[in-house]
Enzyme design. Sequence first.
Site, PDB file in Angstrom:
ATOM      1  N   LYS A   9      -2.610  -2.298   7.746  1.00 39.13           N
ATOM      2  CA  LYS A   9      -3.862  -1.897   8.389  1.00 39.13           C
ATOM      3  C   LYS A   9      -4.023  -2.637   9.708  1.00 39.13           C
ATOM      4  CE  LYS A   9      -6.594  -0.496   4.375  1.00 39.13           C
ATOM      5  NZ  LYS A   9      -7.841  -0.743   3.608  1.00 39.13           N
ATOM      6  N   ARG A  53       0.861  -1.178   0.000  1.00 37.78           N
ATOM      7  CA  ARG A  53       0.000   0.000   0.000  1.00 37.78           C
ATOM      8  C   ARG A  53       0.900   1.232   0.000  1.00 37.78           C
ATOM      9  NH1 ARG A  53      -2.194  -3.422   4.100  1.00 37.78           N
ATOM     10  NH2 ARG A  53      -4.278  -4.221   3.584  1.00 37.78           N
ATOM     11  N   ARG A  94      -0.661  -2.352  -6.750  1.00 40.46           N
ATOM     12  CA  ARG A  94      -0.956  -3.398  -5.758  1.00 40.46           C
ATOM     13  C   ARG A  94      -1.928  -4.419  -6.361  1.00 40.46           C
ATOM     14  NH1 ARG A  94      -1.270  -4.634  -0.172  1.00 40.46           N
ATOM     15  NH2 ARG A  94      -3.364  -5.082   0.621  1.00 40.46           N
ATOM     16  N   HIS A 122      -2.324   2.106  -5.867  1.00 39.27           N
ATOM     17  CA  HIS A 122      -3.134   0.928  -5.566  1.00 39.27           C
ATOM     18  C   HIS A 122      -3.359   0.075  -6.813  1.00 39.27           C
ATOM     19  CE1 HIS A 122      -4.721  -0.430  -1.764  1.00 39.27           C
ATOM     20  NE2 HIS A 122      -5.758  -0.979  -2.377  1.00 39.27           N
ATOM     21  N   TYR A 168      -9.736 -11.046  -6.598  1.00 36.28           N
ATOM     22  CA  TYR A 168      -8.725 -11.221  -7.640  1.00 36.28           C
ATOM     23  C   TYR A 168      -8.950 -12.496  -8.450  1.00 36.28           C
ATOM     24  CZ  TYR A 168      -6.438  -7.376  -5.307  1.00 36.28           C
ATOM     25  OH  TYR A 168      -6.180  -6.142  -4.769  1.00 36.28           O
ATOM     26  N   HIS A 187      -4.136  -9.201   3.900  1.00 35.43           N
ATOM     27  CA  HIS A 187      -5.583  -9.186   4.102  1.00 35.43           C
ATOM     28  C   HIS A 187      -5.945 -10.038   5.313  1.00 35.43           C
ATOM     29  CE1 HIS A 187      -6.519  -8.161  -0.391  1.00 35.43           C
ATOM     30  NE2 HIS A 187      -6.217  -7.105   0.327  1.00 35.43           N
TER      31      HIS A 187
END
Length: 309
Positions: free
Chosen positions: A183, A152, A254, A251, A286, A277
């Site tokens: 995150k 990110r 990414r 992004h 994806y 994630h």
Amino acid sequence: MTVDADAALVERYLEHVRVGKRLAQRTVELYALDLQKLLDNAQVAGVPLARVQAVHVRRWVAQMHGAGRGGRGIALILSGWRGFYRWLGLQDLVGSNPVQDIKAPKSPRPLPKALGVDDAMRLADHDDDDADPLLEARDVAIVELLYGCGLRVGELVGLDAVASGTARGWIDLDAGEAHVLGKGSKRRAVPIGHKAVEALQAWLALRPQLAGNDPALFVGRGGKRLSAQSVWLRLRRRSGQAGLATPVHPHMLRHSFASHVLQSSGDLRAVQELLGHANIATTQVYTRLDFQHLARAYDAAHPRAHRKR
């Protein structure tokens, strides 16, 4: 309550959000449009605004959806109606909010925008001979890390040149890893490919000429940590110079990283770990990109893919 009285009630509410809440004029105008829809629906149903029930709202949501309005648009309208009835409750004009538990239909989750492999290679291999050598080395390393590691942009600009007790993230070239703070303040280690290692070595050899005492891995002309916005602008400019039809943002690289790794490996769990994630469902989007890639390959190559004219 008559139609005129309902319209006057809406005007009182709009005055409240305009003056009391000091909302922007454009926001008030959008509220007015949404509440006019409410007035029209109530008039057709023959029910005063103060007597609207949840069953009415559900019917109107179904009608909007059936007419082609998307879930997000309906959600915004419901938000406006919900605020109106909350205000009516404060005025003791309704006993309950008929919109409170009404949800808009779910909109299809948009597919992430990813570059094709050829475009990603074109961007990564682009060499700007006219650029400042310091900034060019830095920008090449940025592209290699974003595309090669799937970072990110916040993780990227948070990297320090060396590990320390205060570092949010750092690069370990000996181990070939980027240690990032993602995150939820979760740390993860991401492998760095040899192209990214080479680009980082070239940048780190030049970095002291710009960095001064700042520990940041990537710095600007003033020697301070590069901002996420600066990375966006540099990447957008670089993608144009490389001849890409679509301006590239961090992004997107990414997404490209995740899509291309999944296409090659088929290992969804590995991609989840690499991206950081928490939930596999976030990564599963994806697989839809991967299926699109397979579908295009089928259409282009299979003799049965197209009907005869």
